[in-house]
Design a protein around this motif. Sequence first.
Motif: not given
Length: 225
Positions: A163-188
């Motif tokens: 969605l954000l145009g990041f290099d997907p090959r590095k999804f494990r290195d560059n992004l983290d998600q804790n248990p029960a973590a909240l993310n908010v994504v808005d769509f125009k």
Amino acid sequence: MALTRIYLIRHGATILTAEDRFAGATNVPLSDEGRTQAGHLAQRLKGLPVAAFYASPLDRTMETARILAEPLQLVVNPCDGLREISHGHWEQLTRAEVEQQFPAEAAAWDEDPFTFAPTGGESGLAVTARALPAFMDIVRQHEGESVVVVSHKATIRLLLSSLLGFDPRKFRDNLDQNPAALNVVDFKNAVRARLMLFNDTSHYSEDTLIKPDTPKACLSSWWAK
């Protein structure tokens, strides 16, 4: 055009989460800690105008979503595309066990987890191919509304990378998600997304063992170097 808001949430902790094992396709329930985390998040979300709930059909995501939906008296819609990545014959093994038993696969996966998959498992590309269309269908079905989507660590990181145009090959290195973590994504609209909140765990109670702090252990060896 009214904004569409997606509350994108990782499921709460499980026993295998605490043991840091590969458990993508393994169907495990929430631990007591995971239920507590989800309960605190439910209190945080209960005053929001949520129109619908969707979740991966695995037990840990459905249970998390039901805890979140209960105060709002809404049902949870299972969505198969939101499942977690399958690790094939690595399932339920620790990273050290995988490196010992399948050293060539572990090295190839570390190099490029987006296109490589262990035997019997999925690549990040395969997960994106099923998860992104399912996610975007939800966005299109609920234009101008707020929706809760409960999924998994790798799946969420792959969705956000796309969605954000990041290099997907590095999804494990560059992004983290804790248990029960909240993310908010808005769509125009369906092709314009903005990340408003990422990996937020401020709903954790003060005595919760897992804190939004520097990870002590993670499955990405890049952070262990």
